[in-house]
Structures are given as structure tokens and as C-alpha cells.
Design a protein around this motif. Sequence first.
Motif, short mmCIF file in Angstrom:
data_model
loop_
_atom_site.label_atom_id
_atom_site.label_comp_id
_atom_site.label_asym_id
_atom_site.label_seq_id
_atom_site.Cartn_x
_atom_site.Cartn_y
_atom_site.Cartn_z
N PRO A 160 72.74 -24.79 53.06
CA PRO A 160 72.26 -25.40 51.80
C PRO A 160 70.87 -26.01 51.97
O PRO A 160 70.48 -26.40 53.07
N CYS A 161 70.15 -26.06 50.89
CA CYS A 161 68.80 -26.64 50.92
C CYS A 161 68.90 -28.16 50.90
O CYS A 161 69.74 -28.75 50.20
N GLN A 162 68.02 -28.83 51.68
CA GLN A 162 67.98 -30.29 51.73
C GLN A 162 66.66 -30.85 51.21
O GLN A 162 66.56 -32.05 50.97
N ASP A 163 65.65 -30.00 51.04
CA ASP A 163 64.30 -30.48 50.66
C ASP A 163 63.82 -29.68 49.44
O ASP A 163 63.32 -28.56 49.56
N TYR A 164 64.00 -30.27 48.24
CA TYR A 164 63.68 -29.56 46.99
C TYR A 164 62.31 -29.99 46.45
O TYR A 164 61.84 -31.11 46.71
N ARG A 165 61.70 -29.09 45.67
CA ARG A 165 60.52 -29.40 44.87
C ARG A 165 60.92 -29.39 43.40
O ARG A 165 61.78 -28.59 43.00
N THR A 166 60.29 -30.21 42.59
CA THR A 166 60.64 -30.31 41.17
C THR A 166 59.44 -29.97 40.30
O THR A 166 58.28 -30.04 40.74
N ASP A 167 59.72 -29.61 39.03
CA ASP A 167 58.65 -29.36 38.06
C ASP A 167 58.39 -30.62 37.25
O ASP A 167 58.87 -31.72 37.58
N SER A 168 57.60 -30.49 36.16
CA SER A 168 57.21 -31.66 35.36
C SER A 168 58.40 -32.31 34.65
O SER A 168 58.32 -33.47 34.25
N PHE A 169 59.53 -31.56 34.49
CA PHE A 169 60.72 -32.12 33.86
C PHE A 169 61.70 -32.70 34.89
O PHE A 169 62.79 -33.14 34.52
N GLY A 170 61.35 -32.64 36.15
CA GLY A 170 62.23 -33.13 37.19
C GLY A 170 63.26 -32.12 37.64
O GLY A 170 64.18 -32.44 38.42
N ARG A 171 63.15 -30.86 37.20
CA ARG A 171 64.10 -29.83 37.57
C ARG A 171 63.74 -29.26 38.95
O ARG A 171 62.56 -29.06 39.25
N GLN A 172 64.71 -29.00 39.77
CA GLN A 172 64.49 -28.45 41.10
C GLN A 172 64.14 -26.97 40.99
O GLN A 172 64.94 -26.16 40.52
N VAL A 173 62.92 -26.63 41.44
CA VAL A 173 62.43 -25.25 41.30
C VAL A 173 61.91 -24.70 42.62
O VAL A 173 61.25 -23.66 42.64
N VAL A 193 60.97 -21.55 56.15
CA VAL A 193 61.32 -20.71 54.99
C VAL A 193 61.03 -21.51 53.72
O VAL A 193 61.47 -22.66 53.58
N ASP A 194 60.28 -20.89 52.82
CA ASP A 194 59.95 -21.55 51.56
C ASP A 194 60.41 -20.63 50.42
O ASP A 194 59.93 -19.49 50.32
N CYS A 195 61.33 -21.13 49.60
CA CYS A 195 61.82 -20.37 48.45
C CYS A 195 61.41 -21.06 47.16
O CYS A 195 61.31 -22.30 47.11
N SER A 196 61.19 -20.29 46.13
CA SER A 196 60.78 -20.85 44.84
C SER A 196 61.38 -20.03 43.71
O SER A 196 61.72 -18.85 43.88
N TRP A 197 61.53 -20.68 42.56
CA TRP A 197 62.03 -20.02 41.35
C TRP A 197 61.53 -20.80 40.13
O TRP A 197 60.96 -21.89 40.26
N MET A 198 61.77 -20.24 38.97
CA MET A 198 61.43 -20.90 37.72
C MET A 198 62.69 -21.16 36.92
O MET A 198 63.67 -20.40 37.02
N ALA A 199 62.67 -22.25 36.15
CA ALA A 199 63.82 -22.56 35.29
C ALA A 199 63.96 -21.48 34.22
O ALA A 199 62.98 -20.88 33.76
N GLY A 200 65.19 -21.21 33.81
CA GLY A 200 65.44 -20.21 32.78
C GLY A 200 64.78 -20.56 31.46
O GLY A 200 64.55 -21.73 31.15
N ARG A 201 64.46 -19.55 30.69
CA ARG A 201 63.74 -19.76 29.43
C ARG A 201 64.54 -20.62 28.45
O ARG A 201 63.96 -21.37 27.66
N GLU A 202 65.86 -20.52 28.48
CA GLU A 202 66.70 -21.29 27.57
C GLU A 202 67.39 -22.46 28.27
O GLU A 202 68.28 -23.10 27.69
N ALA A 203 66.95 -22.77 29.50
CA ALA A 203 67.59 -23.86 30.24
C ALA A 203 67.17 -25.20 29.64
O ALA A 203 65.98 -25.44 29.40
#
Length: 518
Positions: free
Chosen positions: A83-96, A55-65
Motif C-alpha cells: 500500500p502507498c504511504q506517501d500521497y500527493r493531493t490536488d487543489s481539492f485535497g484529493r489524493q492523486v 517508484v512514482d505513480c500518478s493519476w487524475m480524479a474522475g470527471r464526475e468524482a
Amino acid sequence: MEFTIHKGLKLRILSYKVSQIREIWYMESFIVTPEGKPDTAAEHFSCEIFLVSYVDCSWMAGREAPEDTQYQLVLRQFSVDVPCQDYRTDSFGRQVGCHLKSPNIDFNTTVYALVVGWSNETSVQFLDALFILNDYEILEPPRNIDLNYSSTDLEITWEKPKTHDRSGTHCFIYSININGNITGGIKGNSYRTNKLPLNENVNVSMRAKWDLSNGCSKNRKWSRWSEPHIFEYFSCVIYDISSMKFSWNFGTEVPGDTRFSLILSKKKMKITCQDYQTDYLGRQVGCILRSPNVSFERTVCVDLVGHNNKTLVRSIRGCFKPNDLVILDPPRIHVSYNSTDLEMTWETPKTHSNVSEHCFIYGININEAIIENIKGKSYITSRLHLNEKLQISMRAKWDERCSSNNKWSGWSDRLRIGPNSTHFAQNIFLIVLGIVAAALLFFLRFLCYRFQISKRFFPSIPEPAAKLFDHFEENGLSEQNMMEMERRQEDEDCVSLHIMEIPPMEQYVNTMMARGCS
């Protein structure tokens, strides 16, 4: 939970009061919004299943986050939290994004997903969603694809894609790619086609997707294409007008001692090949039939049978019209000039029988500029420059009205010519000859000046009279003596003897008297 609450809740409370006269109803409405700064919750949340159980889930950080916002994902089904144990991050290090391997949940039952966030700068809103994972499963390609060639038909069989449950065959639709030609909307576990030329390598790949009409899933996406399956079978070409060359390849799995028999048949007539070709292992991989006694316009069949004591070698049967497999020879070219026009004529390619000229299409290459789809037996062009050198070649192929073979022949040998090439060569010769002659004359003039050659071959005529007059003036002779000596000048031979050195006058007169000069 049967609903999501990240957008807030609207509550309506209905109450009533019973009095002595009647019942009185009261209704109040309340709107409850989640805590946190608006537009800080995760956005565009989605999940997909791939490789059956991942299962692969993805999202984007909020516009005002804020940049330091972090998110966490929890999947909940009944009383089970995953709970998720394996996260992916964006260029700011946020889990997305999150990757879950074989989570302990039922893919056919509704799952509640909750994405919560926090930040040191502000409170972050949460996001929740409800979905059934089975509706988002990305299928794998069909399994165990097998190709079977019989005569001119190709039969493809396969097994349904592997899924997390036991979905039936009716839940899938397939698409087949045969040499770049895609056919979709195929159901079942097999497919047959007869649109295969004998000499074309068969490259087959497949993909699958859910059949939405059967309610098995709501996912509309195709799977990836399977790895290509190349069917190894025999081919045939006809060259040198009437020689048939067959070749085949069954792979390295065939034992080296395997022997093949190739039989060409038409009705009751059979022709067995006697001239076999072998590879570096000594296995038979080809056969040549020279001028077989068959009609090239009628269908003939070929049977290729393998013999081996250790293993079973599959047999192949193919039928074709020899005329469809003829490889043409390039035409023979003739070229002529008319002013700046180039006229080309040619002969039709040689074939096994008398074929009309309308059965051929030609291509012409003039200095790498290719002109194709030319018919007839001549071509004229005026787009030439004077003294331009040309390289011309031609090729030919069958017109579709006479043969299904649409392959071009090879290019003919290049013919190298040039407009007015004779005059151009003569002009060049004259220019070079003039330059050489001028250089030779300059060199001879230099030699004459350097070594005084002209004075040796053409010495100057002596002028003694002028010498004598100068001598007389220097010695003070009288005019009478000078007149007397002038008369003696006529005897040039006598005077020329003393031109280099003039003696004193008295000695000179005595000498002249002694020699008898008057």
C-alpha cells in the motif's frame, strides 16, 4: 491476475445436454460492470521508476468524482500487497499521486495496481492496471565521465547508468553534448572526436536511454543531462602580428611548486619558452614566445610538461596552424564627405606576412548601427542627415578561405565627425554674436536713460528770446519796447547771462547800458 476488470467483464457460459437422440449445446452471455457512478474512477494512471529504486505513480480524479472523493493505491505482486504511504493531493485535497521508496517487488515481473475510491455523496468506481515497472524506468545519466585530451583529439569515457538490476552495456544508447553540439545514437563506453579548436573551452555533458532493439525496456525517454564536465587545457593566441601567448589551467589541485616546460616544435626544430607567467600562488600558468622562427601557414606542435616530486602532473600535446590563431588588429579608417554621402576607406590589418585584401571581412559601426560582412577597402552610404554628428568605428576578421579563425578583432577607436560641421559652427557663432550685441545695446540705452548721460555730453542750446517775450508780456511792456528788445537779442552772449533769472526792467536796462550793450 492476468487481466483488468475496471471496465467490466463479459462472460460466456457454454453448457450442453445429452438426450437420447443427440447432444444439445447452450451458450449464454453476461456483462458485469463495476459498482459506482460512471466516470468517477481515477483516470490517466501511470508509474515511473527514478533514482534506481523510487517508484512514482500518478493519476487524475474522475470527471464526475465529487470534490470529497479520496483514492488509495495498492500494488500487488503474487501474494504481496504494497500500500502507498506517501500521497500527493490536488487543489481539492484529493489524493492523486503516490511515492514509494524501494518497494518490495520485482521490477521485471508484472505488477497489479489497484486504485479504489470513496465519497460521501456517491459510490466511486475503481481503476486497475497491469504493467512491468522495468518498462517505465527513467535512467540516470552515465557515471564517472572522464575526458582525456591528446593532441587535437578528445576522448570521452564513462560507465553505464546505475539501474535496479544488472543490465548489460548493450542495453543503453547515449547522447553527448560538446559545447552545444549534440551527437546521439552512441553505444559502448567511449567516444573520440578531433573537431576541437585549440582555444575553445571543452564543456561536455551526457545522457542515456534504453536501447529498444535489445528488449531491455520499452521506455523511450532520455535521462536528464549530466553535470557539465569542463576540460582544462592550454590555449594559444597570436597578437601584435607575431607574439604567441600560451596559457593553461590544471586546477587548484596542482601543487604550488609544480614547474612546467613548454616546447614549440616543427620537424627537428624545437623552441623552448623562456618567458613564463605565474598566478597569485606563484604557479606557472602562461608563456610568451616573441617572434618565433616558424611558418604561420604550416602546422606546429606544442608540448607542455609538468614536473613535481610529489604527484604526477599530466602532459599535454597540441598541434595547430599559427595562422588560425592570429587575433587581428582593427583597420585604420579614413573618412570624407561628398554632399550628404559618407565615404569610408581603410587599410588592411597588419599581419605577419603579405596577405591579400580578399582575406578580410569587415564590420562598421555608425552611431550603433552595425553593418557586417563588408569586403573590399571602401564603403559609401547616403543615409545621413544634414548636421548629424556621427561616431564611426570598425573591426575585422579572417575570411574562411584564408583562416579557420572566425573571431572578430576589437573595435577601432571611435572617429567623431559630422556633415557640414564647419558651416554649422559658423552659423551658430553669428547667431550668438547678434544676441550678445542686441543685449549690449539695450543695456547701454538703459544706462543713458537712468543717469541722463546724453544731457551731460550734449547739453541743449539756450533759447533766451522765448523767455524774454514771456517776461515782457507778464510785466505789461509795450510793443515798442518789445521790438527794441528783439533787436538786442542778436547779442546772444549778453542775453544768455540772464536767462536763469530776469531782473526788473529798469535794473535790466541800466545793467545792459553799463556793460556797453547797445
